[in-house]
Design an enzyme around this catalytic site. Sequence first.
Site: not given
Ligand code: XBP
Ligand code: MG
Length: 253
Positions: A10, A12
């Site tokens: 993952d 973020d």
């Molecule tokens: C986390 C998310 C993303 C980010 C923002 O993704 O939900 O939407 O918060 O990015 P993960 P965007 O944990 O799966 O990496 O603005 O590009 O949506």
């Molecule tokens: Mg995440």
Amino acid sequence: MPAPRAILWDVDGTLAETERDGHRVAFNLAFEACGVPWRWDEAHYGRLLEVTGGRERLLHDMAGRDDAPAGVDRQEALARAVHARKNTFYAGLARGGGIPLRGGVLELMQQCRDGGRPMGITTTTSRANVAALLAGPLGAHWEEWFAVIVCGEDVSRKKPDPEVYDRALAALRIAGIDALAIEDSPAGVAAAHAAGLPVIVTRSRYFADAPIEGARAVGPGLHTRDGWRPALPGPGRPGATVGLDDIDAWCGR
Ligand code: XBP
Ligand code: MG
């Protein structure tokens, strides 16, 4: 279960504290740049994280505001404009070194690379955001580190839907049970589990106390051997991180 044949990361919250240090900050800069009076503090943003996808999160926030534009079309137009600006600011923050990788991440990636263990990226965010985050620590050819990269624009349904994992597994031609996901959030864990993958959770700031069920292991981050459930051998060794052997042992239980 034998050692996982691929490690799916993952982004973020897992690779870096992108929500706290990147997306939220960048959203507030984008609000300002777009002449929108809203600002998201850490607590409010934490609640909004129940919605995955930055644009979707903004639309969700607008739905609860009296001062949002009237009508779906105008709200969607504003969300698109703010989200695009947000990503520009996010890229600037990331490329400027403002969103460092979490401790232990680079070490584990390097071990996977040295040991020939394929890795993948499985994220809700966009490829441009991943590039901005990883081009510094992994170099301009960061994509070569990964056997598969599946991002938000590659799926029609975002986490907790399993599509991102299903697509990665299909590209790798392996079953979920033969891979391992590293995640930080309940939505991410749900997506991975729904695709049949075992999961290890490195808790991020925003999901420090979130209920997590069914993970192979849950801990405070790869940077430490302390505080993991199941416990790791050799806790309290300063500077020692969580390695591929530990992950293989958790999966082999
Ligand atoms: C986390 C998310 C993303 C980010 C923002 O993704 O939900 O939407 O918060 O990015 P993960 P965007 O944990 O799966 O990496 O603005 O590009 O949506
Ligand atoms: Mg995440």
